[in-house]
Design a protein around this motif. Structure first.
Motif, PDB file in Angstrom:
ATOM      1  N   UNK A   7       0.829  -1.206   0.000  1.00 44.23           N
ATOM      2  CA  UNK A   7       0.000   0.000   0.000  1.00 44.23           C
ATOM      3  C   UNK A   7       0.865   1.259   0.000  1.00 44.23           C
ATOM      4  N   UNK A   8       1.880   1.265   0.827  1.00 45.52           N
ATOM      5  CA  UNK A   8       2.790   2.423   0.875  1.00 45.52           C
ATOM      6  C   UNK A   8       3.459   2.604  -0.480  1.00 45.52           C
ATOM      7  N   UNK A   9       3.888   1.507  -1.080  1.00 44.48           N
ATOM      8  CA  UNK A   9       4.536   1.545  -2.382  1.00 44.48           C
ATOM      9  C   UNK A   9       3.613   2.148  -3.442  1.00 44.48           C
ATOM     10  N   UNK A  10       2.357   1.686  -3.454  1.00 42.00           N
ATOM     11  CA  UNK A  10       1.394   2.190  -4.442  1.00 42.00           C
ATOM     12  C   UNK A  10       1.110   3.681  -4.255  1.00 42.00           C
ATOM     13  N   UNK A  11       0.799   4.077  -3.053  1.00 43.22           N
ATOM     14  CA  UNK A  11       0.368   5.456  -2.809  1.00 43.22           C
ATOM     15  C   UNK A  11       1.513   6.449  -2.951  1.00 43.22           C
ATOM     16  N   UNK A  12       2.698   6.060  -2.490  1.00 41.82           N
ATOM     17  CA  UNK A  12       3.837   6.981  -2.576  1.00 41.82           C
ATOM     18  C   UNK A  12       4.637   6.800  -3.859  1.00 41.82           C
ATOM     19  N   UNK A  13       4.230   5.835  -4.679  1.00 39.86           N
ATOM     20  CA  UNK A  13       4.902   5.565  -5.948  1.00 39.86           C
ATOM     21  C   UNK A  13       6.396   5.289  -5.745  1.00 39.86           C
ATOM     22  N   UNK A  15       9.446   2.045  -4.981  1.00 42.96           N
ATOM     23  CA  UNK A  15       9.732   0.618  -5.105  1.00 42.96           C
ATOM     24  C   UNK A  15       9.534  -0.047  -3.751  1.00 42.96           C
ATOM     25  N   UNK A  16       8.893  -1.220  -3.756  1.00 42.38           N
ATOM     26  CA  UNK A  16       8.677  -1.941  -2.497  1.00 42.38           C
ATOM     27  C   UNK A  16       9.994  -2.220  -1.779  1.00 42.38           C
ATOM     28  N   UNK A  17      11.040  -2.476  -2.543  1.00 41.36           N
ATOM     29  CA  UNK A  17      12.338  -2.803  -1.951  1.00 41.36           C
ATOM     30  C   UNK A  17      12.921  -1.635  -1.157  1.00 41.36           C
TER      31      UNK A  17
END
Length: 71
Positions: A7-13, A15-17
């Protein structure tokens, strides 16, 4: 926890890593006030939790959301 990172990755655009429980608002330029509200709303909806309105400003890093998740 994986769903939270997604979710953080999607909203803040981001990389998950590049996201961890220690990722903070202060060190993340994309995590502005608007995205903070979007993030809180999305985390509440997707993880089926409720964060008290007065506690929203206290969320300063990704790991702080876990205080409201019932495992």
């Amino acid at each position: 926890m994986e769903k939270l990172i997604e979710l953080v990755s999607e909203i803040l655009n981001l990389d998950k890593e590049s996201i961890s429980l220690e990722t903070s608002r202060q060190e993340t330029s994309a995590w502005d006030s608007l995205n903070h509200i979007r993030l809180v709303a999305e985390v509440e909806e997707q993880l089926n939790i409720k964060i008290p309105f007065e506690k929203v400003p206290d969320i300063k890093k990704v790991g702080d959301f876990l205080d409201y998740v019932k495992e």
